[in-house]
Structure formats: structure tokens, C-alpha cells
Design a protein around this motif. Structure first.
Motif, PDB file in Angstrom:
ATOM      1  N   TYR A  50       0.840  -1.201   0.000  1.00 56.10           N
ATOM      2  CA  TYR A  50       0.000   0.000   0.000  1.00 56.10           C
ATOM      3  C   TYR A  50       0.872   1.247   0.000  1.00 56.10           C
ATOM      4  O   TYR A  50       0.542   2.255  -0.641  1.00 56.10           O
ATOM      5  CB  TYR A  50      -0.929  -0.015   1.215  1.00 56.10           C
ATOM      6  N   TYR A  53       1.856   2.051  -3.479  1.00 54.49           N
ATOM      7  CA  TYR A  53       0.740   2.716  -4.164  1.00 54.49           C
ATOM      8  C   TYR A  53       0.682   4.196  -3.775  1.00 54.49           C
ATOM      9  O   TYR A  53       0.542   5.071  -4.644  1.00 54.49           O
ATOM     10  CB  TYR A  53      -0.567   2.012  -3.811  1.00 54.49           C
ATOM     11  N   HIS A 210       3.004   4.590   5.962  1.00 55.44           N
ATOM     12  CA  HIS A 210       3.119   3.511   4.988  1.00 55.44           C
ATOM     13  C   HIS A 210       4.427   3.594   4.197  1.00 55.44           C
ATOM     14  O   HIS A 210       5.003   2.559   3.839  1.00 55.44           O
ATOM     15  CB  HIS A 210       1.914   3.512   4.053  1.00 55.44           C
TER      16      HIS A 210
END
Length: 328
Positions: A50, A53, A210
Motif C-alpha cells: 500500500y 501505491y 506507509h
């Protein structure tokens, strides 16, 4: 200039070392999964995906650059610190450099330096046997990450207890990291890299967290490639009868650690390669800089003539890594 030596570093032996495991030989075993590690690695890799992304879709350039700087810093903390300084004692470092390297290594969080050194000394002494924590004879996945997902082999536990760690346990810098591992590593590796982008340039908490995990997972896999890919693919110009090989891609990713056939032949050379100073060996450049300002000293190397002789005697006849040739 760096002093040269031609004999291997001495390691204290016990009577049990008179019969050592044979490289390339291993016994079938039933793997016992460590579910805590499996869950931790699972979360880390899902979060990293993630994060990748978000790196493409939402992250600011400042956050991307910040995490790249930490990636490089953490990697060199492993290569110049845990590996070349503390495991192999290939050079000496004054206290300021030791503290700096310990903090840089903490950014990588590959357990404490004490744990890292114990496992890596085992890896060199019993390379690719049951006593090697990440025995490459068991295949790519095991040597890359699988060894961290299952219980240690009994030979690893046994030989680990026999490994001389007195120099590491006597080091106050490393004792500090070991004593305060949970709060210190948690703060340096995860908390600060998340808080700094949020506080200083307004990155979202979601993106900052993240990407911090993405950077951490990338650091892990960079190091893991030395254990796996560099023990499977590549040339063997210095010792053709061992698994470690020269791997250009791994050297690029790990700032000089992929000249692995050379390194296993001469593990005490602080350069880990006969090339020494070049852009594929940024770790050597880092050590040389601190040697220039006087914080690093007694850098050990191997005489060129010894390297040539070994390549001609036991190499596979290949060498595209520099000035040393197998045919002179």
C-alpha cells in the motif's frame, strides 16, 4: 594508508569445531513455523505494498526523498557497521563513528547489532550448512526470508552458544542498543521517520507511516539478497568450490556487498572487494571518508599479489571486476 594482511582473522575454536558441518550438505527437517514472525512479516509486506501505491499517487517529493536518504543511511549502517566493523573487525572506529553507525544501523532494524553479528559470524564459519542461520543449500526462499519464519535449526542454536561474542558484549555502544532495543529502535526506525514528514512539511500521517514501512521492507530485502541471490547466481573468480558468488545487481542494491565470492574468500578485507573505491561500493567510500578525517583506522586489506595467486589457483577463470586477472 590501510595496512595489508594475508592471513585470515583468527576465531577461537572449541573441541566441538574439530568436526564441522560440511558446506552444501544439510539434513531434511520438519519446519516449525513461528507464527508471530509470519504475522509481522505479513503485515509489513501488505503495508509496504500500500505504501508503494501511495508513493506513486499521493506522497510528496519531500517524503520520497526523505525516505530514500533513510534507506541509504540504514543500508550503510548495516554494511559499514554491523557487517564490516563489528562482525569482521575489518577496521577500527573511534567512539563518535561507532555511535553514528549504531544509530544508522538502528534505522534498518535487523534485530540488534549483537544478534546480527552472532548470526553472521555463524554464517561465515559454517556457510551453507545446517549451522548457517540462512543456509542457501535449502534454496532461495529459505535463505532469503524463510529462515526467519521458522524455528532455528538445532545446529544453529548449538554453534551460536559457542560463538565468541566477548568483543561485542564489552562494547558500551552496542550494550546500550541491546538494553534499550524496544523503545530506541521503535523510535529511530519507525516513529521519527513517520513524525518528521508530518510535522515539517505537512505530509499526511497515512502516507508517512506507509512509506516508512515500505522503506523498512526494502532495506530488509536488500540485505536478504546477499544471503540468497549472492549465494546462487554469479561468477566465482576466487574460490569456485563455495556457493557465494560475485553478483553485480546485489552490489548495486547493497552499496558494495555483492562481491560475495571475494568476501567469503577474504572476509577481513574492509572493502569486501578487490575493486575498493568505486560507485558500486559506496560503503568503502564511506569508510574511507571517515578514515580521512581520522574516525576510522587500521583498515585491513589483502595484497594484490595474494589475490592474483588465489584467483589463478582456485578461481573459476572468470573476472570482470577490476584490475586483477586470472591470466597474467
Amino acid at each position: 594508508m590501510a595496512p595489508k594482511q594475508s592471513s585470515e582473522e583468527t576465531v577461537e575454536e572449541t573441541s566441538e569445531d574439530l568436526v564441522k558441518p560440511v558446506p552444501g550438505q544439510w539434513t531434511p527437517r520438519k519446519y516449525h513455523i513461528v507464527y508471530r514472525n509470519l504475522l509481522t512479516f505479513g503485515y509489513g509486506h501488505i503495508t509496504a505494498c500500500y505504501g508503494l501505491y501511495l508513493a506513486v499517487t499521493e506522497a510528496t517529493w519531500s517524503t520520497l526523498f526523505f525516505n530514500w536518504v533513510i534507506y541509504v543511511t540504514a543500508s550503510i549502517g548495516v554494511t559499514a557497521g554491523a557487517h564490516r566493523l563489528w562482525t569482521h573487525r575489518a577496521y577500527k572506529a573511534k567512539l563518535p563513528l561507532q555511535i553514528l553507525l549504531m544509530v544508522m544501523n538502528t534505522l534498518a532494524f535487523q534485530n540488534t547489532v549483537t544478534d546480527w553479528v552472532r548470526d553472521h559470524r555463524l554464517h561465515h564459519r559454517y556457510s551453507d550448512t545446517d549451522a548457517d542461520p540462512h543456509n542457501a543449500s535449502r534454496g532461495f526462499f529459505y535463505s532469503h526470508v524463510g529462515w526467519l519464519l521458522v524455528r532455528k535449526h538445532d545446529e544453529v542454536k548449538k554453534r551460536g552458544r559457542q560463538t565468541d561474542m566477548s568483543d561485542i558484549r564489552a562494547n558500551p555502544v552496542l550494550r546500550f542498543q541491546k538494553k534499550y532495543a524496544v523503545p530506541f529502535i521503535g523510535t529511530v526506525c519507525f516513529l521519527l521517520p513517520t513524525v518528521i514528514p508530518v510535522y515539517f512539511w505537512g505530509e499526511t500521517l497515512k502516507v508517512a507511516w506507509h512509506l516508512a514501512i515500505l522503506r523498512y521492507i526494502m532495506n530488509l530485502h536488500g540485505t536478504f539478497l546477499v544471503n540468497s541471490a549472492a549465494h546462487i547466481w554469479g561468477m566465482k573468480p576466487y574460490e569456485k568450490n563455495i556457493k557465494p558468488a560475485q553478483n553485480l545487481a546485489v552490489s548495486f542494491i547493497t552499496f558494495g556487498e555483492g562481491f560475495h565470492n571475494y568476501h567469503h574468500t577474504y572476509p577481513w578485507d574492509y572493502r569486501t572487494a578487490e575493486l575498493g573505491n568505486n560507485m558500486l561500493n559506496m560503503t568503502t567510500l564511506f569508510i574511507d571518508f571517515f578514515g580521512w578525517i581520522g574516525w576510522a583506522y587500521d583498515m585491513k586489506t589483502v595484497d594484490d599479489e595474494i589475490i592474483r595467486s588465489r584467483a589463478k589457483r582456485t578461481g573459476d577463470g572468470t573476472n570482470s571486476w577490476g584490475h586483477v586477472k586470472t591470466v597474467l
